[in-house]
Scaffold this active site. Structure first.
Site, PDB file in Angstrom:
ATOM      1  N   ILE A  68       0.054  19.015  -6.487  1.00  0.00           N
ATOM      2  CA  ILE A  68      -1.263  18.367  -6.284  1.00  0.00           C
ATOM      3  C   ILE A  68      -2.254  19.283  -5.561  1.00  0.00           C
ATOM      4  O   ILE A  68      -3.438  18.975  -5.485  1.00  0.00           O
ATOM      5  CB  ILE A  68      -1.164  17.001  -5.561  1.00  0.00           C
ATOM      6  CG1 ILE A  68      -0.543  17.138  -4.171  1.00  0.00           C
ATOM      7  CG2 ILE A  68      -0.400  15.988  -6.418  1.00  0.00           C
ATOM      8  CD1 ILE A  68      -0.724  15.881  -3.302  1.00  0.00           C
ATOM      9  N   LEU A  89       1.544   8.909  -3.716  1.00  0.00           N
ATOM     10  CA  LEU A  89       2.600   8.981  -2.693  1.00  0.00           C
ATOM     11  C   LEU A  89       2.989  10.416  -2.343  1.00  0.00           C
ATOM     12  O   LEU A  89       3.633  10.626  -1.304  1.00  0.00           O
ATOM     13  CB  LEU A  89       3.879   8.272  -3.171  1.00  0.00           C
ATOM     14  CG  LEU A  89       3.800   6.781  -3.451  1.00  0.00           C
ATOM     15  CD1 LEU A  89       3.726   6.513  -4.941  1.00  0.00           C
ATOM     16  CD2 LEU A  89       4.986   6.038  -2.858  1.00  0.00           C
ATOM     17  N   ALA A  91       3.575  13.704  -0.800  1.00  0.00           N
ATOM     18  CA  ALA A  91       3.205  14.185   0.529  1.00  0.00           C
ATOM     19  C   ALA A  91       4.362  14.968   1.110  1.00  0.00           C
ATOM     20  O   ALA A  91       5.510  14.806   0.697  1.00  0.00           O
ATOM     21  CB  ALA A  91       2.878  13.009   1.447  1.00  0.00           C
ATOM     22  N   THR A 134       0.807   5.511   6.144  1.00  0.00           N
ATOM     23  CA  THR A 134       1.863   5.213   7.115  1.00  0.00           C
ATOM     24  C   THR A 134       1.313   4.544   8.372  1.00  0.00           C
ATOM     25  O   THR A 134       0.136   4.714   8.711  1.00  0.00           O
ATOM     26  CB  THR A 134       2.565   6.545   7.498  1.00  0.00           C
ATOM     27  OG1 THR A 134       3.394   6.319   8.619  1.00  0.00           O
ATOM     28  CG2 THR A 134       1.565   7.632   7.860  1.00  0.00           C
ATOM     29  N   ASP A 135       2.201   3.847   9.081  1.00  0.00           N
ATOM     30  CA  ASP A 135       1.815   3.244  10.367  1.00  0.00           C
ATOM     31  C   ASP A 135       1.522   4.306  11.421  1.00  0.00           C
ATOM     32  O   ASP A 135       0.885   4.022  12.443  1.00  0.00           O
ATOM     33  CB  ASP A 135       2.920   2.289  10.872  1.00  0.00           C
ATOM     34  CG  ASP A 135       4.295   2.929  11.025  1.00  0.00           C
ATOM     35  OD1 ASP A 135       4.456   4.128  10.708  1.00  0.00           O
ATOM     36  OD2 ASP A 135       5.225   2.218  11.472  1.00  0.00           O
ATOM     37  N   GLU A 136       2.004   5.539  11.182  1.00  0.00           N
ATOM     38  CA  GLU A 136       1.907   6.564  12.222  1.00  0.00           C
ATOM     39  C   GLU A 136       0.467   6.983  12.507  1.00  0.00           C
ATOM     40  O   GLU A 136       0.188   7.605  13.532  1.00  0.00           O
ATOM     41  CB  GLU A 136       2.752   7.785  11.844  1.00  0.00           C
ATOM     42  CG  GLU A 136       4.170   7.363  11.517  1.00  0.00           C
ATOM     43  CD  GLU A 136       5.198   8.462  11.513  1.00  0.00           C
ATOM     44  OE1 GLU A 136       4.995   9.508  12.126  1.00  0.00           O
ATOM     45  OE2 GLU A 136       6.246   8.245  10.881  1.00  0.00           O
ATOM     46  N   TYR A 158       1.962  15.648  11.004  1.00  0.00           N
ATOM     47  CA  TYR A 158       2.153  14.771   9.830  1.00  0.00           C
ATOM     48  C   TYR A 158       1.204  13.569   9.908  1.00  0.00           C
ATOM     49  O   TYR A 158       0.465  13.281   8.961  1.00  0.00           O
ATOM     50  CB  TYR A 158       3.611  14.299   9.750  1.00  0.00           C
ATOM     51  CG  TYR A 158       3.802  13.086   8.846  1.00  0.00           C
ATOM     52  CD1 TYR A 158       3.593  13.181   7.471  1.00  0.00           C
ATOM     53  CD2 TYR A 158       4.168  11.838   9.377  1.00  0.00           C
ATOM     54  CE1 TYR A 158       3.750  12.069   6.640  1.00  0.00           C
ATOM     55  CE2 TYR A 158       4.327  10.727   8.550  1.00  0.00           C
ATOM     56  CZ  TYR A 158       4.117  10.847   7.186  1.00  0.00           C
ATOM     57  OH  TYR A 158       4.267   9.745   6.365  1.00  0.00           O
ATOM     58  N   LYS A 162      -2.013  12.522   7.434  1.00  0.00           N
ATOM     59  CA  LYS A 162      -2.126  11.253   6.694  1.00  0.00           C
ATOM     60  C   LYS A 162      -3.399  10.516   7.132  1.00  0.00           C
ATOM     61  O   LYS A 162      -4.089   9.896   6.309  1.00  0.00           O
ATOM     62  CB  LYS A 162      -0.891  10.377   6.930  1.00  0.00           C
ATOM     63  CG  LYS A 162       0.405  10.918   6.370  1.00  0.00           C
ATOM     64  CD  LYS A 162       0.463  11.008   4.849  1.00  0.00           C
ATOM     65  CE  LYS A 162       0.528   9.678   4.166  1.00  0.00           C
ATOM     66  NZ  LYS A 162       0.746   9.824   2.694  1.00  0.00           N
ATOM     67  N   TYR A 215      17.327  11.644  19.617  1.00  0.00           N
ATOM     68  CA  TYR A 215      16.304  12.327  20.420  1.00  0.00           C
ATOM     69  C   TYR A 215      16.008  11.533  21.696  1.00  0.00           C
ATOM     70  O   TYR A 215      15.845  10.300  21.655  1.00  0.00           O
ATOM     71  CB  TYR A 215      14.987  12.452  19.641  1.00  0.00           C
ATOM     72  CG  TYR A 215      15.053  13.223  18.337  1.00  0.00           C
ATOM     73  CD1 TYR A 215      16.104  14.093  18.029  1.00  0.00           C
ATOM     74  CD2 TYR A 215      14.019  13.090  17.397  1.00  0.00           C
ATOM     75  CE1 TYR A 215      16.133  14.791  16.827  1.00  0.00           C
ATOM     76  CE2 TYR A 215      14.045  13.784  16.196  1.00  0.00           C
ATOM     77  CZ  TYR A 215      15.108  14.640  15.916  1.00  0.00           C
ATOM     78  OH  TYR A 215      15.131  15.314  14.727  1.00  0.00           O
ATOM     79  N   GLY A 289       5.900  15.256  21.496  1.00  0.00           N
ATOM     80  CA  GLY A 289       4.882  14.252  21.124  1.00  0.00           C
ATOM     81  C   GLY A 289       5.481  12.988  20.524  1.00  0.00           C
ATOM     82  O   GLY A 289       4.789  12.252  19.807  1.00  0.00           O
ATOM     83  N   TYR A 347      17.619  21.529  14.949  1.00  0.00           N
ATOM     84  CA  TYR A 347      18.602  21.013  15.915  1.00  0.00           C
ATOM     85  C   TYR A 347      19.157  22.059  16.879  1.00  0.00           C
ATOM     86  O   TYR A 347      19.647  21.710  17.936  1.00  0.00           O
ATOM     87  CB  TYR A 347      19.739  20.277  15.180  1.00  0.00           C
ATOM     88  CG  TYR A 347      19.236  18.992  14.542  1.00  0.00           C
ATOM     89  CD1 TYR A 347      19.023  17.851  15.305  1.00  0.00           C
ATOM     90  CD2 TYR A 347      18.913  18.945  13.192  1.00  0.00           C
ATOM     91  CE1 TYR A 347      18.519  16.681  14.734  1.00  0.00           C
ATOM     92  CE2 TYR A 347      18.408  17.785  12.607  1.00  0.00           C
ATOM     93  CZ  TYR A 347      18.225  16.662  13.380  1.00  0.00           C
ATOM     94  OH  TYR A 347      17.722  15.519  12.819  1.00  0.00           O
TER      95      TYR A 347
END
Ligand code: NAD
Ligand code: TYD
Length: 352
Positions: A68, A89, A91, A134-136, A158, A162, A215, A289, A347
């Site tokens: 895209i 969608l 992403a 997203t809710d973020e 991210y 969005k 985490y 964050g 990690y």
């Protein structure tokens, strides 16, 4: 007769080889036999055509391998099929990756959305554009719920990418009168989710008897929705959502991460009748964050469109765990060199 003559709605679904996109296509294809579905996906590490379970044989489905970010290829595809609707969608979708390398998130999530909006604008009136968000974008809050009118306050690259895409979509509605709709959903889970995300990562590590990384203190809260409930909401919003509107899609359960992980472990212990997988849990250094809690007010979608989550969290979680146990080859095929090098980078050094 060519494809475009036969179909009144010629709908591009971007990211249709990913987790939610593939579930959405499998949900929509049998419901709308008279539409033409064009799946545009460039098959990043997260895209996998096997997620579509042989739907390439369906006569209302076509796959186009396109990035895209590549406007000219997108334009040729939109012209070829005379596209008149998009559910977007595609992403880069993982917060941890956006922390390690934000640039591709800007390119795909912002510039990619811009390319699609430009093409929709060029196609003119009657073009429906649904952005799956997203809710973020709202950021974190310790109590209460974000309504669709809440100010945006994204924390990660991210979430910021969005949020930027959402703003662009709204600008195209206000400035050009494009028929847009945005949906902001909570954390999804279910079959075919890539094992970088919490629930499939826990299942995979528990299967391999490897440490399950949590985490921080594990008390961050997420609201969880089974992917099929999300797909049903997307169908309703795409078809019946008001032009220019935004719809929050809330989860069916709000849980701390440690609680989610314990439930996955208990289901696996029960199904496999061996071991005590909670012993694999290790608390590791926190995500920079890291948002404490996401929480959406879903009054709009419930009252206006009559949507409700149809699955309880525990039933859907058990179904999801069983799916991963039955599809261990799929899980292993995700473990490519690309994924493993990300895993190492994310990690390593996180151990407390
Ligand atoms: P995913 O990472 O599983 O899939 C993304 C898909 O997009 C992949 O098939 C990938 O190949 C494709 N893609 C990525 N970059 C592309 C590009 N430049 N060109 C073409 N295709 C590209 O993601 P997902 O979890 O299925 O999420 C889908 C959408 O839903 C995303 O927009 C995400 O922001 C949103 N969303 C996800 C969740 C969740 O919990 N997973 C929750 C709310 C909203
Ligand atoms: P994730 O599945 O990455 O989704 P998101 O960041 O979009 O919410 O993570 C869900 C929660 O689980 C989030 O609070 C971070 C946490 N988490 C861990 O504790 N350990 C892990 O290994 C991962 C991937 C996530």
């Amino acid at each position: 007769m060519n494809q475009t003559d036969r179909h009144n709605i010629r709908l591009v679904v971007t990211g249709g080889a990913g987790f939610i996109g593939s579930n959405l296509l499998k949900y929509l294809l049998p419901l709308y036999r008279n539409y033409l579905f064009v799946n545009i996906d460039c098959l990043t590490y997260a895209g996998n055509l096997t997620n579509l379970e042989n739907r390439e044989k369906e006569e209302n489905y076509i796959f186009e391998k396109i990035d895209i970010r590549d406007f000219n290829s997108l334009k040729s595809c939109f012209d070829k099929y005379d596209i008149n609707a998009v559910i977007h969608l595609a992403a880069e979708s993982h917060v941890d990756r956006s922390i390690l390398g934000p640039e591709v998130f800007i390119d795909t999530n912002i510039k990619g959305t811009f390319n699609l909006l430009e093409l929709a604008r060029m196609k003119g009136p009657g073009f429906r554009f649904h952005h799956v968000s997203t809710d973020e974008v709202y950021g974190s809050r310790d109590e209460g719920y974000f309504s669709e009118a809440a100010a945006y306050n994204p924390s990660s690259p991210y979430a910021a990418s969005k949020a930027s895409a959402d703003h662009l979509v709204r600008a195209y509605y206000h400035t050009y009168g494009l028929d847009t709709v945005i949906s902001n959903c909570t954390n999804n889970f279910g079959p075919y989710q890539f094992p970088e995300k919490l629930i499939p990562l826990v299942i995979r590590n528990a299967l391999k008897n490897e440490p399950i990384p949590i985490y921080g203190d594990g008390r961050n809260i997420r609201s969880w929705l089974f992917v099929e409930d999300h797909c049903r909401a997307l169908d309703m919003i795409f078809h019946r959502g008001k032009p220019g509107a935004t719809y929050n899609i809330p989860g069916s359960a709000e849980l701390s991460n440690i609680e989610v992980v314990r439930r996955v472990c208990r289901i696996m212990d029960h199904i496999m009748s061996d071991g005590h997988r909670e012993d694999l849990i290790v608390f590791v250094g926190d995500r920079p964050g890291h948002d404490r809690r996401y929480a959406l007010d879903g009054a709009g979608i419930k009252s206006e469109l009559g949507w409700r989550a149809g699955h309880t969290f525990d039933q859907a979680l058990e179904r999801t765990v069983r799916w991963y146990l039955e599809n261990q080859q799929w899980l292993e095929e995700c473990m490519t060199g690309e994924y493993m090098s990300y895993y190492e980078r994310n990690y390593t050094g996180r151990r407390k």
